[in-house]
Design a protein around this motif. Sequence first.
Motif, mmCIF file in Angstrom:
data_model
loop_
_atom_site.group_PDB
_atom_site.id
_atom_site.type_symbol
_atom_site.label_atom_id
_atom_site.label_comp_id
_atom_site.label_asym_id
_atom_site.label_seq_id
_atom_site.Cartn_x
_atom_site.Cartn_y
_atom_site.Cartn_z
ATOM 1 N N UNK A 4 34.684 37.085 28.960
ATOM 2 C CA UNK A 4 33.227 37.122 28.774
ATOM 3 C C UNK A 4 32.543 37.868 29.922
ATOM 4 N N UNK A 5 33.086 37.765 31.138
ATOM 5 C CA UNK A 5 32.546 38.532 32.272
ATOM 6 C C UNK A 5 32.750 40.020 32.033
ATOM 7 N N UNK A 6 33.937 40.374 31.548
ATOM 8 C CA UNK A 6 34.238 41.759 31.200
ATOM 9 C C UNK A 6 33.236 42.259 30.157
ATOM 10 N N UNK A 7 32.954 41.433 29.169
ATOM 11 C CA UNK A 7 32.002 41.798 28.116
ATOM 12 C C UNK A 7 30.588 41.949 28.691
ATOM 13 N N UNK A 8 30.187 41.037 29.565
ATOM 14 C CA UNK A 8 28.852 41.092 30.171
ATOM 15 C C UNK A 8 28.648 42.386 30.951
ATOM 16 N N UNK A 68 31.096 43.925 38.873
ATOM 17 C CA UNK A 68 31.205 45.264 38.293
ATOM 18 C C UNK A 68 32.370 46.062 38.893
ATOM 19 N N UNK A 69 32.563 45.973 40.214
ATOM 20 C CA UNK A 69 33.667 46.742 40.827
ATOM 21 C C UNK A 69 35.024 46.269 40.320
ATOM 22 N N UNK A 70 35.181 44.955 40.161
ATOM 23 C CA UNK A 70 36.454 44.407 39.681
ATOM 24 C C UNK A 70 36.745 44.884 38.258
ATOM 25 N N UNK A 71 35.708 44.838 37.411
ATOM 26 C CA UNK A 71 35.883 45.246 36.015
ATOM 27 C C UNK A 71 36.193 46.739 35.928
ATOM 28 N N UNK A 73 37.565 48.654 38.214
ATOM 29 C CA UNK A 73 38.924 48.888 38.715
ATOM 30 C C UNK A 73 39.961 48.494 37.673
ATOM 31 N N UNK A 74 39.709 47.385 36.987
ATOM 32 C CA UNK A 74 40.619 46.932 35.945
ATOM 33 C C UNK A 74 40.689 47.946 34.804
ATOM 34 N N UNK A 75 39.528 48.444 34.368
ATOM 35 C CA UNK A 75 39.492 49.416 33.272
ATOM 36 C C UNK A 75 40.195 50.711 33.663
ATOM 37 N N UNK A 76 39.990 51.156 34.908
ATOM 38 C CA UNK A 76 40.638 52.388 35.366
ATOM 39 C C UNK A 76 42.155 52.207 35.419
ATOM 40 N N UNK A 77 42.579 51.053 35.908
ATOM 41 C CA UNK A 77 44.017 50.768 35.981
ATOM 42 C C UNK A 77 44.622 50.642 34.588
#
Length: 300
Positions: A4-8, A68-71, A73-77
């Motif tokens: 849900x955080x990823x979605x937000x 936002x930075x964590x998400x 980085x996750x998407x880029x990885x």
Amino acid sequence: MKDDIFLFVNIVQQQSLAKAAAKLSMPAATVSRRLKHLEEQVGYKLIHRSARAFTLSTQGDIFYNAYVDIVEQFEARQQQLEQQMGSLDGPLKVLAPNNISTSLLRPMWSSFIGKYPEIKLDLTLSNETQNLTESRADIALRIGPQTSSALYQKRVGSIKTLLVTSDHYLANNPSPEQLSDLTNHRLIGTHHIAHWQMYNHKTAKQQALRPKFSCLINDVKLITQLVIDGLGIALLPYSEIQHHLEVGKLIRVLPQWQGPVRDIYTLWPSGKLLSNRALCLRDFIEQFLQNELIIQQDAC
């Protein structure tokens, strides 16, 4: 909550629930419901939204900047990983038995390396069972099914086992006419086929044997050479003896009988996605063994 955080974060970046739903291929109603659920979990409203306005609340702005930075980085990885998994260009670590790799599969390895030069094959050969996780291998080849639930496995082929000896041995010993005659002969065994489950392909009769071996050796190639040297009778995989049968160094004993079929499996750690490189090798091995099985059936 992590999803849900990823979605937000995606909702904020798209400045619209509908655009975020389209990007993530989700129904708009699901996006709205999950945002509401997240707001209930954190205990405050994150987004003020209406037909004309889309603004972050003070708490929403803090929440967005925290994640936002964590998400991102996750998407880029994730994108990088998908590219690596989908590409044939890169390393492929493989474990395989030594005996079958240097006999039956030897031309297969040559063909695979020649056809896919962009795959950097790291092949470790051993007749001992190696731990896939500890070795960090992408895929392995094994004889016989594996009992570990931590492994995915796929049967890709099989090898028949045949009773063989040499003319030199039969020159000094009577040729066996039935399975019970084997008790009067020198039998050379391998740890991999300690019990002989025999099958008569003419009568479909099955018979289990517990042979008394004159010697027991864990290397099939050495057993093959001992049999060629006239030292006894052995039950050996066709993949190891095919050439010797063709040139007359070995001959079949009780040719109506065959030993247990040795199934060949590819396996990889459960929970691990196979890269295109590993999938390519798995399918290549399976196709090669299917062709070899046809050859074996014709020969046997």
